[in-house]
Design an enzyme around this catalytic site. Structure first.
Site, PDB file in Angstrom:
ATOM      1  N   THR A   1       0.915  -1.164  -0.100  1.00  0.00           N
ATOM      2  CA  THR A   1       0.129   0.034  -0.081  1.00  0.00           C
ATOM      3  C   THR A   1       0.903   1.220   0.005  1.00  0.00           C
ATOM      4  O   THR A   1       0.590   2.260  -0.672  1.00  0.00           O
ATOM      5  CB  THR A   1      -0.807   0.088   1.164  1.00  0.00           C
ATOM      6  OG1 THR A   1      -1.619  -1.267   1.270  1.00  0.00           O
ATOM      7  CG2 THR A   1      -1.932   1.182   1.030  1.00  0.00           C
ATOM      8  N   SER A   2       1.872   1.297   0.961  1.00  0.00           N
ATOM      9  CA  SER A   2       2.892   2.536   1.024  1.00  0.00           C
ATOM     10  C   SER A   2       3.522   2.678  -0.522  1.00  0.00           C
ATOM     11  O   SER A   2       3.654   3.501  -1.083  1.00  0.00           O
ATOM     12  CB  SER A   2       3.874   2.294   1.977  1.00  0.00           C
ATOM     13  OG  SER A   2       3.230   1.740   3.244  1.00  0.00           O
TER      14      SER A   2
ATOM     15  N   TRP B   1       2.457   1.718  -3.386  1.00  0.00           N
ATOM     16  CA  TRP B   1       1.564   1.913  -4.339  1.00  0.00           C
ATOM     17  C   TRP B   1       1.214   3.344  -4.324  1.00  0.00           C
ATOM     18  O   TRP B   1       1.014   3.999  -5.225  1.00  0.00           O
ATOM     19  CB  TRP B   1       0.364   1.236  -4.042  1.00  0.00           C
ATOM     20  CG  TRP B   1      -0.758   1.423  -5.042  1.00  0.00           C
ATOM     21  CD1 TRP B   1      -0.944   1.028  -6.197  1.00  0.00           C
ATOM     22  CD2 TRP B   1      -2.111   2.328  -4.894  1.00  0.00           C
ATOM     23  NE1 TRP B   1      -2.232   1.336  -6.870  1.00  0.00           N
ATOM     24  CE2 TRP B   1      -2.778   2.143  -6.143  1.00  0.00           C
ATOM     25  CE3 TRP B   1      -2.731   2.939  -4.127  1.00  0.00           C
ATOM     26  CZ2 TRP B   1      -3.976   2.733  -6.345  1.00  0.00           C
ATOM     27  CZ3 TRP B   1      -3.710   3.581  -4.093  1.00  0.00           C
ATOM     28  CH2 TRP B   1      -4.430   3.551  -5.252  1.00  0.00           C
ATOM     29  N   HIS B   2       1.479   3.987  -3.129  1.00  0.00           N
ATOM     30  CA  HIS B   2       1.133   5.414  -3.227  1.00  0.00           C
ATOM     31  C   HIS B   2       2.510   6.266  -3.518  1.00  0.00           C
ATOM     32  O   HIS B   2       2.155   7.439  -4.155  1.00  0.00           O
ATOM     33  CB  HIS B   2       0.572   5.904  -1.722  1.00  0.00           C
ATOM     34  CG  HIS B   2      -0.632   5.633  -1.328  1.00  0.00           C
ATOM     35  ND1 HIS B   2      -0.918   4.487  -0.506  1.00  0.00           N
ATOM     36  CD2 HIS B   2      -1.758   6.132  -1.647  1.00  0.00           C
ATOM     37  CE1 HIS B   2      -2.254   4.427  -0.614  1.00  0.00           C
ATOM     38  NE2 HIS B   2      -2.807   5.456  -1.137  1.00  0.00           N
ATOM     39  N   GLY B   3       3.626   5.678  -3.442  1.00  0.00           N
ATOM     40  CA  GLY B   3       4.778   6.465  -3.689  1.00  0.00           C
ATOM     41  C   GLY B   3       6.015   5.835  -3.627  1.00  0.00           C
ATOM     42  O   GLY B   3       6.121   5.108  -2.378  1.00  0.00           O
TER      43      GLY B   3
END
Lengths: 475, 383
Positions: free
Chosen positions: A318-319, A321-323
């Site tokens: 998730t982290s 995926w955000h950047g």
């Protein structure tokens, strides 16, 4: 193109709807909608549409892999390898565009560092992966019409920021029967769209403007605790009201077009735990990670170690995926740590001390959004330092002068939204209908004038915020 | 919603068509476009690169919005309504209890510059040394912010709002009080002036405020032996013409209400002044006044200025034999200043909240063209 731009509201949207309303043939409607959705994307990202087209064709083609034969083999290894290969293939553009620039910056390769990320490629890739995995695991039959499949990926309401829709959820609406929305669906769709537009224009944008100023000041100088907390709170308002507004508008637009999109937010700032938060925040992303990462890794049915590993993997992804930045890693680590703590203590299973926990959750969320917003680790530390080890508590000029009537309204709405029952959304509380599939509770007498009113007020706010006179003098 | 034959009822279709047409008709709403002090954005010439990057589409967006006249109607309505209610619709302007508007940038700019202010005395002296090496005199005149002069109108939040501004002012005043400082400050004089010295709806001083500052500036040059002591003659100031500017603060708030004033100029007995102006490649104007007659400051003078210059330039210029005025924006743009060199006196007139911006690069970007042609034997000391 964004939903709140005048071009979208007064040119693109009318054109799309007129085309659909005037020509009744299903084939034309899908072709028209696909063409306009492609234009919607090209308008914002130009030739990057070719990348998405590649992902579309690749995932459509992967649907034709003989998955049933691979599954039927005695050994599951070929099936697993093929599926893993398919997922990696679909991930290549996302990983390349998202992380090569970061690598380029590290190795000081300017050409690589300058590669621009195609807008929405993350959402697009997740849609494509979900389709391929669902076909491979026989949850859905493969789609044979490339136009209809491309429309599933491209349809403009979910194109840029979700919600992440499963192919199965809109397959029938894409491929069979007439999709025309009835009067009540249209009414709900316009109401939901106006609700989202108002959330963005009246809360997210004003809050974001002052949050931007305060975060910029934090990067340049030492700010006071009052400024830091205000900036963090305003950013928390901005990210929720902006993102959930986008989902509201997407769900409303989709219904106007005849699609039922899944809900994406359910009062996340009324959570009593981080576990609860992730059931309410960006629900379709959480669902995606649950179904395609957490459960395949064993979930919580194969012992504590596997559970922890799966959870950490989900938050690492998730982290990422955000950047590709340390700040996103810190944000993910904070949430993962809290989730593990809640599982270890069992607090996630109880609703005791709900009011106190709601307050604490708001504080946690305000603090944990700071790394999400900070542009660097240094800025993050400065902001947290100003919040927790302050040199001054007095508000600075930016905060005091930033309290315009628009911002005050945004803060009032934002604060009010923190209170209230946990079992209903703001839209449902006002309009009466909580689901796009059951509109029987809609309060139409209220909904019609309120929808028009919200739309007009939101458009006025958008037009005002676009007013940006040049300084004709420089100081 | 389909009927038995697979056809849809007419009502939803009619509603969609009506809503679509209503949305599209917004483009037809009459009115005047919002005044954003810039040319209306033109539609782009489509290019392969522009289309590939999406830039052309964004330009089309901008061009379309500039043609959305309802935006002008909305902006004026919000601006006028909130102004009349004593409120500000934008964070760029804040208003005191009496409604007096102020420019927020004065306060924020002061905070952003806070860290550099302790070094202002040393830096200003270093600039003096730099110019002195070339035989050039230097004066750095600080135009006070409106908020620091009309402070009582800010109300009870003044101390909080002005914390950075007050601290910067104290530092500038302390530096200016030292011997041989090039700084000229004028808070006390402008505050003491009985007549209003700043506009109501604008952040600039008005012509009277500009004239008061002009007197202080010329007195200072007299004290330093550059001008004849007592050369400034208030009786030589004449009202020249009515001027109807829309105040910048009203402008930010979306209103085009003008605030009429009368411009001032000096008419000195026996002094003839010619004025010429040239646009530099960067769009900034290079103005030049050349005067003949008695009691003029000799040599060539360069004034580096900001927008406050507009309201006192015609009061100041006739005291100089040859004065050229260039906007501070051009200080790092030698191309814009290729025509000018060889000065005997450099004056910077700059508003308080911008200090030390622009001037902080005077040796690295600004100095070389200012000092071009001046005799020197070795490298000048760099501030």
């Amino acid at each position: 193109m964004v939903f709140s731009s005048p071009t979208f509201l007064f040119a693109f949207l009318p054109l799309v709807l007129l085309g659909l309303a005037l020509v009744r043939r299903r084939g034309f409607q899908n072709t028209w909608l696909l063409g306009m959705s492609a234009l919607f994307y090209i308008w914002g990202a130009g030739a990057a549409v070719l990348v998405l087209l590649g992902v579309t064709l690749a995932s459509f083609g992967l649907g034709f892999v003989p998955w049933d034969r691979l599954r039927a083999r005695a050994s599951q290894m070929p099936f697993r390898l093929a599926l893993a290969g398919a997922i990696v293939l679909l991930l290549v553009p996302l990983l390349g565009f998202k992380y090569l620039p970061a690598i380029g910056r590290i190795v000081q390769a300017d050409a690589i560092a300058a590669i621009a990320l195609p807008i929405g490629i993350s959402f697009f890739t997740f849609h494509a992966i979900s389709y391929v995995v669902d076909v491979a695991t026989a949850k859905i039959p493969r789609e044979r019409n490339v136009r209809d499949y491309a429309l599933y990926l491209f349809v403009f309401p979910h194109q840029i920021a979700g919600p992440i829709v499963r192919f199965a959820e809109i397959r029938d609406e894409l491929t069979t029967g007439y999709r025309d929305a009835g009067t009540s669906q249209l009414g709900y769709g316009f109401a939901r769209f106006s609700w989202g537009l108002a959330k963005k224009a009246l809360v997210a944008d004003p809050a974001g403007r002052l949050a931007d100023v305060i975060f910029a000041e934090n990067a340049a100088m030492q700010i006071s605790a009052a400024d830091a907390w205000a900036g963090a709170f305003l950013y928390a308002l901005q990210i929720y009201f902006d993102f959930s507004a986008y989902s509201d508008m997407a769900i409303g637009l989709a219904l106007i077009l005849g699609f039922h999109f899944p809900e994406n937010f359910f009062q996340p700032y009324r959570s009593i735990s981080v576990t609860d938060f992730w059931r309410r925040w960006h629900m379709t992303l959480t669902r995606w990670f649950r179904d395609y990462v957490y459960i395949p890794m064993g979930g919580n049915r194969h012992g504590r170690r596997r559970e922890v590993l799966a959870l950490l993997t989900v938050f690492a992804l998730t982290s990422l995926w955000h950047g590709a930045a340390i700040t996103f890693a810190v944000w993910g680590a904070l949430h993962a740590a809290m989730l593990l703590l809640e599982r270890a203590t069992g607090i996630r299973r109880t609703e005791r001390f709900a009011i106190a926990r709601r307050i604490l959750m708001v504080v946690f969320l305000v603090v944990s959004w700071v790394p999400f917003r900070a542009a660097s680790g240094d800025e993050l530390l400065r902001m947290w330092q100003a919040m927790f080890v302050p040199t001054s508590w007095l508000p600075g000029p930016s905060l005091l002068t930033g309290m315009t009537p628009f911002l005050m309204l945004a803060v009032v709405i934002g604060v009010v939204s923190l209170f209230g029952p946990r079992g209903t959304t703001g839209f449902a509380a006002v309009f009466g209908a909580i689901s796009t599939r059951d509109l029987s509770g809609m309060r139409w007498r209220l909904a019609i004038p309120l929808t028009i009113g919200l739309f007009v007020v939101a458009v006025v706010a958008i037009l005002w915020s676009d007013f940006s006179p040049f300084l004709y003098y420089q100081f | 919603m389909d009927d038995e034959r697979g056809r849809t009822p007419w009502l939803p279709r009619a509603l969609v068509i009506a809503a679509s047409l209503a949305l599209a008709c917004v483009w037809l709403i009459p009115g005047s476009a919002a005044n954003e002090n810039r040319a209306v954005t033109a539609f782009p010439d489509l290019s392969r690169t522009g289309l590939a990057t999406g830039r052309d589409f964004r330009d089309i967006d901008d061009a379309l919005v500039d043609r959305l006249r309802v935006k002008g109607v909305v902006v004026s309505a919000i601006g006028d309504t909130l102004i009349d209610a004593g409120l500000s619709p934008t964070s760029r302007v804040f208003r005191g209890p009496s409604g007096e508007p102020f420019f927020s940038g004065e306060l924020m700019g002061a905070c952003l510059h806070r860290a550099r202010m302790p070094g202002i005395d040393a830096y200003s002296r270093a600039v003096v040394s730099y110019f002195d090496y070339y035989g050039i005199d230097f004066l750095w005149a600080i135009a006070p912010d409106k908020s620091s002069v009309v402070r009582e109108e800010i109300g009870p939040r003044a101390d909080l709002l002005m914390a950075c501004s007050d601290a910067n002012r104290a530092q500038l005043e302390a530096a200016a009080a030292g011997p041989d400082s090039p700084l000229l400050v004028a808070w006390d004089e402008l505050i003491a002036e009985p007549e209003r010295v700043y506009f109501y709806g604008d952040l600039h001083w008005n012509p009277h405020g500009g004239a008061v500052f002009a007197e202080l500036l010329l007195d200072r040059l007299g004290e330093e032996g550059i001008a004849r002591p007592g050369v400034f003659d208030p009786s030589a100031i004449e009202r020249t013409k009515l001027y109807n500017p829309v105040g910048g603060l009203f402008f930010f708030m979306g209103s085009d209400r003008p605030e009429p004033t009368t411009l001032l100029a000096t008419r000195r007995d026996g002094v003839t002044t010619t004025y010429s102006v040239e646009a530099a490649p960067n769009g900034q104007l290079t103005e030049r006044w050349q005067s003949t007659g008695p009691g003029l400051i000799p040599g060539r003078t360069l004034v580096l200025h900001d927008s406050f210059w507009f309201y006192n330039k015609d009061v100041i210029a006739p005291y100089f034999a040859d004065v050229t005025a260039v906007h501070l924006l051009s200080i790092g743009d030698p191309g814009a200043l290729a025509l000018i060199d060889g000065y005997d006196l450099v004056i910077v007139q700059q508003v308080q909240h911008a200090v030390p911006d622009y001037v902080d690069v005077i040796a690295t970007s600004g100095g070389p063209w200012i000092t071009a042609g001046r005799p020197h034997e070795e490298e000048a000391p760099v501030p």
